[in-house]
Design an enzyme around this catalytic site. Structure first.
Site, PDB file in Angstrom:
ATOM      1  N   VAL A 112      44.215  45.097  46.577  1.00 21.33           N
ATOM      2  CA  VAL A 112      45.166  44.246  47.293  1.00 21.33           C
ATOM      3  C   VAL A 112      45.572  44.969  48.575  1.00 21.33           C
ATOM      4  CG1 VAL A 112      47.402  43.090  47.231  1.00 21.33           C
ATOM      5  CG2 VAL A 112      46.027  43.238  45.149  1.00 21.33           C
ATOM      6  N   GLY A 114      43.369  46.736  40.838  1.00 25.20           N
ATOM      7  CA  GLY A 114      43.340  46.120  39.516  1.00 25.20           C
ATOM      8  C   GLY A 114      41.907  45.884  39.098  1.00 25.20           C
ATOM      9  N   GLY A 115      41.724  45.265  37.917  1.00 22.03           N
ATOM     10  CA  GLY A 115      40.393  44.954  37.437  1.00 22.03           C
ATOM     11  C   GLY A 115      39.678  43.978  38.353  1.00 22.03           C
ATOM     12  N   PHE A 116      40.438  43.217  39.127  1.00 20.59           N
ATOM     13  CA  PHE A 116      39.880  42.212  40.021  1.00 20.59           C
ATOM     14  C   PHE A 116      39.390  42.832  41.320  1.00 20.59           C
ATOM     15  CE2 PHE A 116      44.455  42.617  40.365  1.00 20.59           C
ATOM     16  CZ  PHE A 116      44.585  43.060  41.672  1.00 20.59           C
ATOM     17  N   GLY A 117      39.945  43.985  41.736  1.00 20.02           N
ATOM     18  CA  GLY A 117      39.628  44.564  43.037  1.00 20.02           C
ATOM     19  C   GLY A 117      40.856  45.198  43.660  1.00 20.02           C
ATOM     20  N   LYS A 173      44.266  39.666  48.229  1.00 15.66           N
ATOM     21  CA  LYS A 173      43.526  40.178  47.069  1.00 15.66           C
ATOM     22  C   LYS A 173      42.038  39.966  47.318  1.00 15.66           C
ATOM     23  CE  LYS A 173      44.847  39.021  42.815  1.00 15.66           C
ATOM     24  NZ  LYS A 173      44.966  38.207  41.567  1.00 15.66           N
ATOM     25  N   ASP A 232      47.932  37.029  30.493  1.00 14.29           N
ATOM     26  CA  ASP A 232      47.884  38.441  30.882  1.00 14.29           C
ATOM     27  C   ASP A 232      49.233  38.858  31.466  1.00 14.29           C
ATOM     28  OD1 ASP A 232      46.660  40.916  31.054  1.00 14.29           O
ATOM     29  OD2 ASP A 232      45.831  40.549  33.057  1.00 14.29           O
ATOM     30  N   GLY A 235      47.604  48.055  46.294  1.00 15.85           N
ATOM     31  CA  GLY A 235      47.424  47.963  44.845  1.00 15.85           C
ATOM     32  C   GLY A 235      45.963  47.827  44.456  1.00 15.85           C
TER      33      GLY A 235
END
Length: 400
Positions: free
Chosen positions: A97, A92-95, A111, A214, A90
């Site tokens: 997974v 996301g905006g965080f990085g 993550k 969120d 996966g």
């Protein structure tokens, strides 16, 4: 005599100049002092705000505070095949997974936070602080973390079926039958209930409450039996412990899921999460994304398109995901649509508590109980939260 008058005039002019200069200097000093006062006041307010956020986390009342494992970067590098591309499950905006396997055989999800700067650090800290204190069957479990080599990594239990979003909107292509979802009606009802129980825990079984901020379909993860857990607490906020209270904060979240009053004023309450939940419920009903610019005029925003149809028995069937045809009764659809309609009300006071949502959904799942497969946690009459929270841990805000 004329010389005396001339000198007198010069003296008066000089006095006037000196007085004006003094007044200007005083004005500048006053203005500077006021600037310093305001700056100091704002600085103190920001510090107090940060302190209140941190103290809010430490004041969360739960009966069990789990110890979590601190991993080394080397351990996680080995577990994920060196963070290889084939291990990515996966983004996301965080990085990214990554899936991984620990030496004891446990499957994990790692993550890797790549958001630089203070916001990335704050999100990392928030997630670690919260998930070491919160414990529910319906929240994704944090197993540990790593903060080596300037890398921030979070280690979770592995959820074999990934995010709800990818099952609602599978990619078009070979083997996907034109992007039709394979989630049947019963599974969608169960996901709706379990996600609701996750938010109910945060809002009703923790004091002060935790606001996810969120909540969306990509943050609902599914295990191998399609049981749901709420994930991603990087933007979570500690709510007000006063009934009807709010916290003021800058607006963060995902377009299409953000409650209107929060977007306009920055006032955040648990009812902001309820709105986001209502949007997810609409996604489960319709199979449509919250915002879709490719839709015809008037259909691009899911809430505004669906809301007028949710309370009309004749029109509610028209909004249903075509892939669900023949799987549901109109009575069930009308009930779920009514819940969704209440959750996405523009006035936050008209939205229900998540406890009310849970109580409304439970009877619908009981009707499907004989034919259900997989784990039994969703059908248990005893709340899975009972061994975690005692009565004095539960905020006394009127469970129905």
């Amino acid at each position: 005599m004329e010389d005396v008058d001339e000198r007198r005039k010069e003296a008066i002019v000089l006095v006037v100049i000196v007085v004006l200069a003094c007044l200007a200097l005083v004005s500048l000093l006053v203005a500077f002092s006021y600037y310093c006062y305001i700056t100091n006041k704002l600085s103190k307010r920001l510090k107090n705000s940060k302190k209140s956020d941190n103290s809010g986390i430490s004041k969360i009342q739960v009966t069990t505070e789990r110890g979590i494992h601190v991993f080394s970067f080397k351990q996680l590098h080995s577990a994920t095949g060196g963070f290889g591309k084939s291990y990515v499950v996966g983004h996301g905006g965080f990085g990214s997974v990554y899936r991984g396997v620990l030496p004891d055989g446990r499957k994990i999800a790692v993550k890797l936070m790549d958001r630089a700067g203070k916001q990335g650090e704050d999100e990392f800290q928030m997630e670690v602080e919260l998930l070491t204190r919160l414990r529910s069957t319906y929240l994704l479990a944090l197993l540990g973390y790593c903060s080596d080599h300037d890398c921030k990594l979070l280690v979770y239990e592995f959820m074999a079926n990934g995010g709800l979003q990818e099952h609602l909107y599978p990619p078009r292509g070979a083997g996907s039958k034109g992007g039709a979802s394979k989630l049947d009606w019963e599974i969608r009802l169960r996901i709706a209930l379990e996600a609701a129980k996750g938010l109910e825990y945060l809002h009703e079984h923790v004091s002060p409450p935790v606001i996810h901020r969120d909540f969306k379909s990509s943050n609902i993860l599914l295990d191998r039996n399609f049981h749901a857990k709420v994930s991603d607490f990087g933007l979570a906020k500690i709510g007000s412990d006063q009934a009807g209270g709010h916290v003021s904060t800058r607006v963060l979240g995902t377009q299409g899921y953000v409650a209107p009053e929060y977007a306009l004023t920055g006032h955040l309450t648990t009812k902001s999460d309820v709105y986001s939940y209502g949007v997810v419920l609409l996604e489960l009903l319709t199979g449509r994304t919250p915002v879709d610019s490719q839709r015809p005029s008037g259909e691009g925003v899911l809430v505004s398109w669906a809301l007028p149809r949710l309370t009309d028995r004749e029109k509610v069937a028209e909004i249903m995901d075509p892939s669900l045809e023949g799987q549901y009764s109109l009575k069930e659809v009308v009930q779920v649509a009514a819940i969704a309609a209440m959750c996405v009300q523009s006035e936050s006071d008209y939205r229900p508590l998540m406890a009310d949502v849970v109580q409304s959904l439970v009877p619908l799942l009981k009707r499907h109980r004989p034919s259900s497969t997989g784990g039994s946690s969703v059908h248990s009459t005893k709340s899975p939260l009972s061994p975690i929270c005692h009565d004095n841990d539960i905020s006394p805000r009127g469970l129905p």
